[in-house]
Structures are given as C-alpha cells and as structure tokens.
Design an enzyme around this catalytic site. Structure first.
Site, PDB file in Angstrom:
ATOM      1  N   SER A   2      -3.998   1.439 -18.500  1.00 46.44           N
ATOM      2  CA  SER A   2      -5.399   1.631 -18.100  1.00 46.44           C
ATOM      3  C   SER A   2      -6.041   2.888 -18.685  1.00 46.44           C
ATOM      4  O   SER A   2      -7.226   3.131 -18.452  1.00 46.44           O
ATOM      5  CB  SER A   2      -5.504   1.678 -16.570  1.00 46.44           C
ATOM      6  OG  SER A   2      -4.802   2.787 -16.058  1.00 46.44           O
ATOM      7  N   LYS A  21      -8.599   3.997  -7.068  1.00 46.93           N
ATOM      8  CA  LYS A  21      -9.196   4.842  -8.105  1.00 46.93           C
ATOM      9  C   LYS A  21     -10.579   5.332  -7.686  1.00 46.93           C
ATOM     10  O   LYS A  21     -10.968   6.470  -7.984  1.00 46.93           O
ATOM     11  CB  LYS A  21      -9.262   4.071  -9.419  1.00 46.93           C
ATOM     12  CG  LYS A  21      -7.881   3.797 -10.015  1.00 46.93           C
ATOM     13  CD  LYS A  21      -7.946   3.003 -11.305  1.00 46.93           C
ATOM     14  CE  LYS A  21      -6.548   2.785 -11.881  1.00 46.93           C
ATOM     15  NZ  LYS A  21      -6.569   2.017 -13.141  1.00 46.93           N
ATOM     16  N   GLY A  29       0.821  -1.202   0.000  1.00 53.10           N
ATOM     17  CA  GLY A  29       0.000   0.000   0.000  1.00 53.10           C
ATOM     18  C   GLY A  29       0.854   1.250   0.000  1.00 53.10           C
ATOM     19  O   GLY A  29       2.072   1.188   0.204  1.00 53.10           O
ATOM     20  N   PRO A  30       0.250   2.393  -0.216  1.00 49.00           N
ATOM     21  CA  PRO A  30       0.995   3.657  -0.252  1.00 49.00           C
ATOM     22  C   PRO A  30       1.554   4.015   1.120  1.00 49.00           C
ATOM     23  O   PRO A  30       1.145   3.442   2.138  1.00 49.00           O
ATOM     24  CB  PRO A  30      -0.060   4.670  -0.717  1.00 49.00           C
ATOM     25  CG  PRO A  30      -1.372   4.060  -0.367  1.00 49.00           C
ATOM     26  CD  PRO A  30      -1.190   2.575  -0.480  1.00 49.00           C
ATOM     27  N   PRO A  31       2.486   4.962   1.166  1.00 48.34           N
ATOM     28  CA  PRO A  31       3.070   5.358   2.457  1.00 48.34           C
ATOM     29  C   PRO A  31       2.033   5.964   3.390  1.00 48.34           C
ATOM     30  O   PRO A  31       1.105   6.637   2.955  1.00 48.34           O
ATOM     31  CB  PRO A  31       4.121   6.416   2.053  1.00 48.34           C
ATOM     32  CG  PRO A  31       4.397   6.170   0.607  1.00 48.34           C
ATOM     33  CD  PRO A  31       3.126   5.650   0.030  1.00 48.34           C
ATOM     34  N   GLY A  32       2.207   5.699   4.688  1.00 47.14           N
ATOM     35  CA  GLY A  32       1.373   6.344   5.690  1.00 47.14           C
ATOM     36  C   GLY A  32       0.046   5.689   5.978  1.00 47.14           C
ATOM     37  O   GLY A  32      -0.774   6.276   6.682  1.00 47.14           O
ATOM     38  N   VAL A  33      -0.206   4.471   5.443  1.00 43.41           N
ATOM     39  CA  VAL A  33      -1.503   3.839   5.690  1.00 43.41           C
ATOM     40  C   VAL A  33      -1.456   2.885   6.880  1.00 43.41           C
ATOM     41  O   VAL A  33      -2.469   2.276   7.210  1.00 43.41           O
ATOM     42  CB  VAL A  33      -2.002   3.092   4.433  1.00 43.41           C
ATOM     43  CG1 VAL A  33      -2.269   4.064   3.313  1.00 43.41           C
ATOM     44  CG2 VAL A  33      -1.013   2.022   3.987  1.00 43.41           C
ATOM     45  N   GLY A  34      -0.278   2.737   7.521  1.00 38.75           N
ATOM     46  CA  GLY A  34      -0.205   1.931   8.740  1.00 38.75           C
ATOM     47  C   GLY A  34       0.351   0.543   8.552  1.00 38.75           C
ATOM     48  O   GLY A  34       0.059  -0.339   9.365  1.00 38.75           O
ATOM     49  N   LYS A  35       1.165   0.322   7.528  1.00 40.17           N
ATOM     50  CA  LYS A  35       1.700  -1.031   7.293  1.00 40.17           C
ATOM     51  C   LYS A  35       2.645  -1.452   8.419  1.00 40.17           C
ATOM     52  O   LYS A  35       2.571  -2.571   8.920  1.00 40.17           O
ATOM     53  CB  LYS A  35       2.443  -1.072   5.949  1.00 40.17           C
ATOM     54  CG  LYS A  35       1.579  -0.766   4.743  1.00 40.17           C
ATOM     55  CD  LYS A  35       2.334  -0.956   3.451  1.00 40.17           C
ATOM     56  CE  LYS A  35       3.499  -0.012   3.310  1.00 40.17           C
ATOM     57  NZ  LYS A  35       3.092   1.408   3.265  1.00 40.17           N
ATOM     58  N   THR A  36       3.529  -0.545   8.793  1.00 45.42           N
ATOM     59  CA  THR A  36       4.510  -0.888   9.827  1.00 45.42           C
ATOM     60  C   THR A  36       3.862  -0.998  11.197  1.00 45.42           C
ATOM     61  O   THR A  36       4.132  -1.937  11.955  1.00 45.42           O
ATOM     62  CB  THR A  36       5.631   0.169   9.851  1.00 45.42           C
ATOM     63  OG1 THR A  36       6.221   0.256   8.550  1.00 45.42           O
ATOM     64  CG2 THR A  36       6.701  -0.202  10.856  1.00 45.42           C
TER      65      THR A  36
END
Length: 835
Positions: A734, A777, A387-394
């Site tokens: 796309s 999207k 996912g993109p940065p800052g979404v809480g993966k870590t």
C-alpha cells in the site's frame, strides 16, 4: 567354618562343662582366676547378675572359647570397646575400656554355619590390670571389684523407687517380666548394687551411659544414675504405649467398620434390598438418561456399554474405562436447549449496556435474533471477529451470549498444536478424554451454547496434527451436525451452537477456515469513542471495584484527552483502562492516608476532652486535570506521530495498517552523488514492500516526462529511499503511490501538500489498486492531525460505511490513477522548477 563335626563338638563342650554339676559349682566360685581371656564387646556392656547369650563367629575367639571350656574356672572377661566402629579382630587393650565383667560359660551350642552360641552368666566387675597377651587374642591380669554390703536407709529408699519404676515398666512392657524372674532367681533385692545393675540392664540407654554406670563403684551414685536412666526408659515406654494405643484404636475402628459393613451387606442380601456399587452406577446413568432426549444410535451404544458394565468385575481396569465412557455419554445434554431471547429491544439494551460502538457486530446479532424469531429457530452460525488487541473481541462474546439468553463457554486455541484438543483422544490411551467441543457442551448443559474460540490466528502445527484442519469440520454448518469426537465415537449435533472466533489478523488463518466464517472487523477506537468508553464504562466500573465514590474522584474531559493522546494511543482501550486503574489506586492510597490522619486527630481530641463527639471523616474531592496528570502517570509517553510540522522536499506521509491498528508511515528520499543511477532502500522493508519500491522507481523512470519534461536527474545521481523507525519490520503493497510521490518531490525539488497522507498500491502503468484497513488508517490520520487523504477509488464503498464522526473534518480524495495523485500532491505544478 568348623572343621570338626557339630555333634562331636557339642559332646566335647558338654564333657568340658560337666564339672559345673554335682556340687562343683561352689568349688569353681571360690577359684576366680587372676588371668583371663578378654572378649571385646561392640554394642553395649554386660552387668553382674545377668545371664545372656553371646554369638562367637569362627576365628581366633572361637578357638579361645574351646580352651576356656576345658579350663577349670571356665571364665572369660567381657569388656566394651571405646568405639562402636572398631574392627573386632584388630582391637588392642588401648581400644578397650578398663572396666568390664567376668562371665562364666554355662552352655555352648555349636551352629551349622560355624561358630557357636554361648550362654554366659555375669559374675563380677573386673578391672584390666596388666595385659599378658595382645597378639591374636587378648589376655590380661584382672582384679575384682566388690560392692559395699552395708544397706543404708537412703539406699533402701532408692531401691524401693527403682522397684516401683520397674513395676510401671512391667505394666507397659511384659517382656521385662521374664528378665525380672531370671534376676530374682540369682539375686536379692536387698543388695542395692545388684538392683542398680539389673535396672540399668533393662534400659535402652546409650553404650556410653551404660559404661558410665558400670564404672561407678560407689553404690549411692550408681543407684542414682540407674534410677535416672530407668525413669527415662519409663517415659519412652509410656510414649510408645500411647502411640500403640492410637494405632490399635485406628486399626480396630477400621476392622469394626469393615465387619459392620459386611454384616450390613449380608442383612440386605437376606432382605432382598442389596445394591452394590455397580448397581448404583447403573442407576445413576439411567437416571440421567430420563432427563434427556438421546438419539437412537447413541442410545444403542449406551445400552451396549451398560450391559458390558454389568458383567465386568469392578476391580478390573476395563470397568473404570467403561464407567468413564458412560459418564461422558450420559452427561452430554442430549435434547436440552436454552430458551432463546427473541426480543430485539431487550437484546439491543443488553448489547448497548455492555459495549460502546461495535455497531456492525450488534447489527449482526440482531439479525440472528430476527431470523430466529421468524423461522421459529435458527441454525448456529460462525462469526469471526478480527481486530487489534484491546478492542473488546472477547468481552463482546459474553454480551452476545447474555443478549441471546444462551450459556457461554470460552477457550483459547492460541498455541494449540494437538488436534486431539479439538476432536478428543482415542479411548485406548491412558487418561483419554473428549475434545473441547464436547467439554463445552458438558459444562454448559445445553446443546445451543455460545462457544468462543479465542486467538484462532495463533494456532500451531506439530507431529500431533493440525488443529486448524480439525476446526474445518467443527466450523462447517454442513458438517458439524454430525460432529464425531474420537473419544465418544458417536455423532454429536453442533449445528445449533453459535461459534464466535476471534483473531488479530487474518493472514495466518488458512483459507478453507476463513471461507467458513462470517468475518466482522473491529477497527481501533478514535478519540471520541475512547472518551465515551472511559466515561461510561471504564471509570465507573474501576471506581466501584476500588471502593471509591463519584463524589470523591472525577476526571475532566481535558484530562481524559491528555491520557489518550499522551499515554494510550493504541487501537484498543486495554492500556487506557490500566492507566485509569493506576490513577485510581494512587487516589485510594491518598484517601486512606487522609482518613488515618483524621482518626489520629480525633483520638487526640477525645483524650483531651471526652465530652466532644467525634467528627465524621469527609474525604477531599480529587479532580484529575491535565495539570496534575504527571503526578500520577509521569511524563507523557507519546508526543507526536509527526516527525515534521511542515513536510520537507523528498518526504511524503503514508498510512499503514498492523495488528495493533492504524499508523502513519513516512517515506524519505534523498539524492547521493554517484556514477550510476541506483536506487537503495532501507528501513527493514519486507519483500512485498521492496517490490513496491522497484515498481515506483520504474514508474518514475518511465513517466517522468509527463511530470517534469526535460529533466536530467537520473543521469547525475543515485537515490536512497528510507522508511523511518528502522527497528520495526514493515511490509505490504500500500506504500506504492507514497514512494512515487516522495521520489517526484525529490526530483522536482518541491515539497508535497502540507497535512497530506496517502495509501494505495501502484501498478507499472500507474493504476491505483485498493488496500485494506480503511477505518484504521483514517483513525491514524485523524490522530496525526492530517487534513487531506488520498485513497484508491475502489475503497469508496468501505469509506461510505464508516460513521460520520470518523469521516468528519478530513477531506478524502479517491483516485484510480497516479495522475490524479500528482495533481493533489503538487497543486502548484506550473510554478515548479526542474533540478
């Protein structure tokens, strides 16, 4: 070098000096010469009453020495040079001080390497009156300076003070005792001038200070200067003595400790209780093994290494290598496992408490717990969060470990280029150590931790190996049960470890590595999700960290919406949190200023009337609203994602998906007069997007008769297709249907439906193929205010998996051929006119 044999020279010198014996000394003393040879001195002057050696090197002065030894008076003049760097053989009388001493030769000792050592007795002060020779050697007429023999009471007091100072020096430095005995043999302390000369000669004063005393003829002034220099010498000797005492005390303590330790070892050996460091190391390793269930093959290696350790010398280099190896082998938590949490309700509460949304990941962890409870244990798994940065993966990794009651270890593989970081170094290398996997087990002290590999999509390659290939064994459930680290060189079971891998994109991850992972996508957050995260997590946490209370600071719903729309449109919430911190910091400054002003007012009131009690400080309530938001964050960074409120002819809005989340993408087409029909594409389009443009161009050429019969557009004009924001690189398939729609809008001179966005790959036959990033999207479309979307039909399953609050309010059409796209984009086709 000497030309004559040394023995012959010594005999010659002895014969020349025999005149000093047998009562002839008194005769010579009465014959002080009026003219003497002068020897220059470089370092320090001599004083009358001294006896000192002087080394004469082969050369002109050595020849003069021979002449002096044969003379009746056997005297030379010794005078200090004005510069210590003067060249001794090029010195003239102008380079010398005028005052020196007359020295009588007592003994000459020839040296094997040439030259001689001369023992001299300093007789009188002399003054250079008139040079008589200045060619190769120095010779001059001299006059003699006598001291005043009168001993006054003041001089006697000075003499007593000098004697007491010398006694203090003798206590600190016994070397002065010998010089004092020599002086006593030739002088009398009742002569204060000679006493002053002797005292100065004992000091380590500078050559200029010593020469100044030598040139002082007044006995009162000379003895005063001598006493000052002697006191300085005493201070230096005391300081040196203290330093030596400290050093000796330290050395003596070390020696004492060493002897005591040796005696203690001897006593222990006699009593049979001796244990050296080697035995202690072995006992430490064996004690660790008692707490662990070590596999038999590993235990065999440990036993062999312990036997090797017992026969090695502790000072050898191999001993430290074996000791370090055993330290790692016995520190790994063999057979130690964390007690897992199998309570679904408790795990669900922990996950919900730490993160909002992320239902797919939470469900996957609950499945992991459920299987573990039924199967009485479950093998480790490999979960990849994309996912993109800052979404809480870590941060979700820590929550997963807490929910499972496992230890957590995280390390970043972004930029890693050495496979030894994963699999360890060979023990033959200096500074070798195990890889990150073994380090994680040692740190967690359990064989089933949660290990997070952050930024796996940013690994590199170098001549040192490919870390991504090294991860293939680590992340393969069929292989990691027998993981082999290069340093340990024994099998280690990683099958119980839960691996969590994070990445922004999957494109840069090798296919074999992706195949081993359970991929879960974390899409960007929409407005509603960001609002909930800000209210439930970000604001309370940061407010607490900054010492603010809920009653002091509050945010209105409209203010949060304005922050998200105008300042923080990225997919994650990292920038949103930074903005909230910025606001809270400024509020903290305002509150502190209010408190300081309140304290000043209370202090003034206390001075004016002491009886009044101070009023407690109550901070002003601060509410963040859209109206005062600019005071904290400045003007909004974003205004609108849309270039056009109403879409003009030749323009169509597409939807894109990047590592930062979803975004809208305009496709613009215009016609340009020209002789040939040519299509031009600009806007930093990548190779795949260029191919999509060519496909769209060919499809319009071949199918225009269906949408606009009888057109003559391509016979008259060239077409220029542009993708705005030209500084941003763009690529991907796309935008195929978007480009065709833009071209048809231009050809038919008709704008597309307002508030319409679309995405889909197009084939030459008009088929619409599926794309990725449906949620991203859709989020971008909602942010831009679109009401109607066109997606490929094969993406219907992805759309149906999305939460209702994301799908709500947007009409989505699913198509499998461009004919359907045309009908939606141009609903009033029967009213179109051809150009």
């Amino acid at each position: 070098m000497l030309e004559e044999p040394i023995d012959a020279l010594e005999t010659e010198f002895e014969n020349a000096l025999n005149s000093l014996e047998d009562n002839q000394l008194s005769k010579i003393n009465g014959q002080l010469p009026e003219q003497v040879h002068v020897f220059p001195l470089l370092r320090r002057p001599f004083f009358p009453g001294m006896a000192a050696p002087l080394v004469i090197e082969p050369g002109p002065f050595y020849e003069v020495l021979k002449v002096v030894a044969k003379s009746d008076h056997k005297c030379v003049g010794l005078v200090l040079t004005r510069s210590e760097q003067a060249e001794i053989y090029k010195v003239g009388f102008s380079d010398l001080y005028q005052i020196g001493v007359l020295a009588r030769v007592l003994r000459i000792i020839p040296m094997e390497q040439g030259g001689a050592q001369v023992i001299l007795n300093m007789e009188r002060r002399i003054k250079i009156e008139k040079p008589t020779s200045e060619t190769k050697t120095l010779k001059a007429n001299v006059s003699y300076i006598e001291d005043d023999p009168i001993l006054t009471t003041e001089l006697k007091a000075y003499a007593i003070s000098i004697l007491s100072t010398i006694k203090e020096l003798l206590k600190l430095n016994p070397l002065f005792k010998e010089e004092l005995q020599i002086f006593l043999g030739h002088s009398d302390f009742t002569e204060p001038g000679k006493l002053a000369d002797f005292a100065v000669a004992l000091t380590t004063a500078s050559r200029e200070e010593l020469q100044d005393v030598l040139e002082t003829f007044d006995i009162r002034k000379r003895i005063d200067k001598a006493l000052i220099l002697l006191k300085k010498e005493l201070d230096i000797s005391i300081l040196q003595h203290n330093i030596n005492q400290k050093i000796e005390a330290t050395i003596n303590k070390s020696q004492k400790d060493f002897f005591l330790r040796e005696q203690l070892k001897t006593i222990k050996k006699e009593l049979g209780i001796e244990r050296d460091d080697k035995s202690l190391d072995r006992e430490k390793f064996e004690a660790r093994l008692k707490e662990r269930v070590v596999p038999s093959d590993v235990m065999k290696v440990i036993t062999e290494e312990l036997e090797k350790l017992s026969v090695l010398d502790m000072q050898s280099a191999e001993y430290s290598v074996v000791r370090g190896y055993l330290d790692w082998l016995t520190t790994i938590p063999w057979g130690i496992y964390s007690q897992e949490n199998h309570n679904l309700e408790e795990a669900e509460k922990i996950l919900a408490h730490d993160h909002y949304g992320l239902e797919d990941i939470k469900q996957r962890i609950l499945e992991f717990i459920g299987v573990g409870k039924l199967a009485k244990g479950v093998r480790g798994s490999i979960i990849c969060l994309v996912g993109p940065p800052g979404v809480g993966k870590t941060s979700i990794g820590k929550s997963i470990a807490r929910a499972l009651n496992r230890k957590f270890y995280r390390f970043s593989v972004g930029g890693m280029r050495d496979e030894a970081e994963i699999k360890g170094h060979r023990r033959t290398y200096v500074g070798a150590m195990p890889g990150k996997m073994i380090q994680a087990l040692k740190y967690c002290q359990t064989m089933n931790p949660v290990i997070m590999l952050d930024e796996v999509d940013k690994m590199g390659k170098s001549f040192q190996g490919d870390p991504a290939s090294a991860l293939l064994e680590v992340l393969d459930p069929e292989q990691n049960a027998e993981f082999l680290d290069h340093y340990l060189d024994v099998r280690c079971n990683l099958s119980e470890v839960l691996f969590i891998v994070t990445a922004n994109v999957l494109d840069t991850i090798p296919e074999p590595l992706k195949d081993r992972m359970d991929i879960l996508r974390l899409s960007g957050y929409i407005m509603q999700e960001k609002l909930e995260i800000a209210k439930k997590y970000l604001i309370p946490r940061n407010r607490k960290e900054m010492g603010l209370k809920a009653l002091e600071v509050s945010f209105t719903q409209e203010a949060l919406r304005s922050i998200i729309n105008g300042y923080a449109r990225e997919s994650g919430v990292r920038n949103l949190e930074n903005l909230l911190k910025k606001i809270l910091r400024k509020l903290a400054v305002n509150i502190v200023r209010e408190q300081e002003e309140h304290d000043k007012e209370q202090a003034k009131k206390k001075k004016s009337s002491r009886s009044k009690k101070p009023i407690a400080f109550v901070p002003t309530k601060h509410s963040i609203t859209p109206s005062n938001l600019k005071d904290f964050l400045g003007k909004p960074v974003f205004t609108s994602d849309r270039f056009y409120e109403r879409t003009p002819v030749g323009v169509c809005m597409g939807l894109a998906w990047t590592a930062m989340g979803g975004a809208t993408l305009y496709i613009e087409s215009i016609k340009v007069a020209g002789e040939k029909t040519v299509m031009k594409l600009t806007g930093q389009a990548g190779d795949v997007m260029k191919e999509s443009a060519e496909i769209a161009w060919s499809y319009v050429h071949s199918s225009i008769h269906k949408y606009a019969p009888g057109y003559t557009f391509f016979e008259k004009s060239q077409v220029h297709i542009h993708i705005p924001e030209g500084a941003t690189p763009k690529d991907g398939p796309s935008a195929g249907i978007t480009m065709v729609t833009s071209l048809l809008s231009l050809i038919l001179d008709t704008p597309v439906l307002d508030n319409l966005g679309m995405t889909g790959e197009l084939t030459l036959t008009g088929r619409v193929l599926p794309i990725g990033g449906v949620k991203e999207k859709l989020v971008a479309a909602r942010r831009s205010g679109l009401k109607v979307l066109i997606f490929p039909k094969d993406n219907l399953r992805d759309y149906e998996e999305l939460p209702e609050y994301i799908r709500k309010g947007i009409t989505v059409h699913f198509v499998d051929h461009y004919d359907q796209v045309f009908k939606i984009s141009f609903p009033n086709k029967h009213q179109m006119k051809l150009c």
